[in-house]
Design an enzyme around this catalytic site. Sequence first.
Site, PDB file in Angstrom:
ATOM      1  N   GLU A 164      73.118  92.062  33.358  1.00 15.91           N
ATOM      2  CA  GLU A 164      74.311  92.370  32.355  1.00 15.91           C
ATOM      3  C   GLU A 164      73.942  93.825  31.905  1.00 15.91           C
ATOM      4  O   GLU A 164      75.127  94.571  31.822  1.00 15.91           O
ATOM      5  CB  GLU A 164      74.271  91.489  31.020  1.00 15.91           C
ATOM      6  CG  GLU A 164      75.212  90.125  31.210  1.00 15.91           C
ATOM      7  CD  GLU A 164      76.448  90.134  32.171  1.00 15.91           C
ATOM      8  OE1 GLU A 164      77.222  91.038  31.714  1.00 15.91           O
ATOM      9  OE2 GLU A 164      76.657  89.054  32.925  1.00 15.91           O
ATOM     10  N   TYR A 247      80.582  91.845  24.148  1.00 19.51           N
ATOM     11  CA  TYR A 247      80.967  91.432  25.600  1.00 19.51           C
ATOM     12  C   TYR A 247      79.286  90.795  26.128  1.00 19.51           C
ATOM     13  O   TYR A 247      79.400  89.764  26.803  1.00 19.51           O
ATOM     14  CB  TYR A 247      81.423  92.340  26.360  1.00 19.51           C
ATOM     15  CG  TYR A 247      81.319  92.079  27.651  1.00 19.51           C
ATOM     16  CD1 TYR A 247      82.082  91.138  28.556  1.00 19.51           C
ATOM     17  CD2 TYR A 247      80.270  92.658  28.459  1.00 19.51           C
ATOM     18  CE1 TYR A 247      81.886  90.784  29.761  1.00 19.51           C
ATOM     19  CE2 TYR A 247      80.224  92.330  29.878  1.00 19.51           C
ATOM     20  CZ  TYR A 247      81.104  91.281  30.423  1.00 19.51           C
ATOM     21  OH  TYR A 247      80.930  91.151  31.782  1.00 19.51           O
ATOM     22  N   ASP A 265      86.251  91.564  29.162  1.00 25.62           N
ATOM     23  CA  ASP A 265      86.287  93.089  29.935  1.00 25.62           C
ATOM     24  C   ASP A 265      87.632  93.530  30.308  1.00 25.62           C
ATOM     25  O   ASP A 265      88.414  92.748  30.202  1.00 25.62           O
ATOM     26  CB  ASP A 265      84.918  93.087  30.672  1.00 25.62           C
ATOM     27  CG  ASP A 265      85.289  92.245  32.217  1.00 25.62           C
ATOM     28  OD1 ASP A 265      86.240  91.372  31.966  1.00 25.62           O
ATOM     29  OD2 ASP A 265      84.470  92.276  32.798  1.00 25.62           O
ATOM     30  N   CYS A 319      93.173  88.897  40.828  1.00 25.14           N
ATOM     31  CA  CYS A 319      94.209  89.476  39.729  1.00 25.14           C
ATOM     32  C   CYS A 319      93.816  91.180  39.524  1.00 25.14           C
ATOM     33  O   CYS A 319      93.584  91.647  38.457  1.00 25.14           O
ATOM     34  CB  CYS A 319      94.303  88.667  38.626  1.00 25.14           C
ATOM     35  SG  CYS A 319      95.528  89.052  37.304  1.00 25.14           S
ATOM     36  N   CYS A 326      97.176  87.132  42.447  1.00 23.92           N
ATOM     37  CA  CYS A 326      97.020  85.820  41.496  1.00 23.92           C
ATOM     38  C   CYS A 326      98.280  85.061  41.206  1.00 23.92           C
ATOM     39  O   CYS A 326      97.961  84.115  40.534  1.00 23.92           O
ATOM     40  CB  CYS A 326      96.361  86.697  40.364  1.00 23.92           C
ATOM     41  SG  CYS A 326      97.438  87.814  39.492  1.00 23.92           S
TER      42      CYS A 326
END
Length: 340
Positions: A164, A247, A265, A319, A326
């Site tokens: 991360e 996040y 995000d 997407c 999508c």
Amino acid sequence: MPRTQRAIATLIRSGMKRVSGTKRGVSAMGSAGCDDVDAVIYADANASAGKRRSGANKEKAVESVEEKFYVVLRTSEGRDRVVVIHRSESRYRWVHSGSFHDLDRYEVLSIRRKLLEWYDENQRILGWRIPTPKFIEKHSDRLEGYFDPVRTTLDHAYGVLVAEFMSQQTQLATVSKYWKRWVEKFPTLRVLANASLEQVNEYWAGLGYYRRAYALHECAKIIVRDYDGVVPRTAEELAQLPGIGQYTSGAIASTAYDQVVPIIDGNVARVMSRLCAFGMDSKCRVAKKWFWDSSSKLVDPSRPGDYNQGIMELGAMICTTNNPKCVNILSNHRKKKRPR
């Protein structure tokens, strides 16, 4: 009344038509045409961020946002309408108007099921990610060599923590290469905490933004000192560590410990916008609050980590911003067409 308020009130009265704020003002927000509006939230380019006012039985939240005005109207019928106004000198131009789609319980359950089914079939193979049982069952041939000694002995939460930090402002394809080299050199938090900053920077070289490496090094020291070398389990505790925001804390807590917390995000925001016909700029503070509130309702409580990884994966792979594919994955989640 400030020119912006006159323009918005006139816009409401004229049925969302193009108007000029300097010539067609009204005396109050509660004038004719606004009777069915319970609340008005708008972003004023000339106002101080966060300033709140009240008047004419309306509530107005004002936020400083460049040259746009984001208007959310909450009507007495409970419907939300969003209007985006661009300012050009003294004129205000109507750009977008529409209704938020508030997902009902049936739609939420349907989206969770379809997203997890898609993720079980299409997840990317990443070193810090544990493949789901269904993916292992169907695609064992693709996992040859995946469970090597480094991955099988690595603490999962530590691997997620490193990933991360690296993926902040760096694409996953690049992160994957550096992540394995990193955990081979620093296989535990204690090893990382005892390393010098020069060693840390040496193995971070190529990723850029060295402030992230420094923050990760400091995180390791704090976790070893205050948590006996174990990555904190909750998003609240993680958010107290250097370099970790809302996040990142949610991503670590849900992926490593299955804590039911949302993440937002750019990929998730794009998916959410298309699911709910949300037309506001995702960088606006009002929009950010909506994204977090709405996403928290969608997280699957039985598989929060897989859900969060899945919706990010969907936004990154399918997407996409341009040429999205999508439509056939989550588009049929509605039980019936909602009345206007």
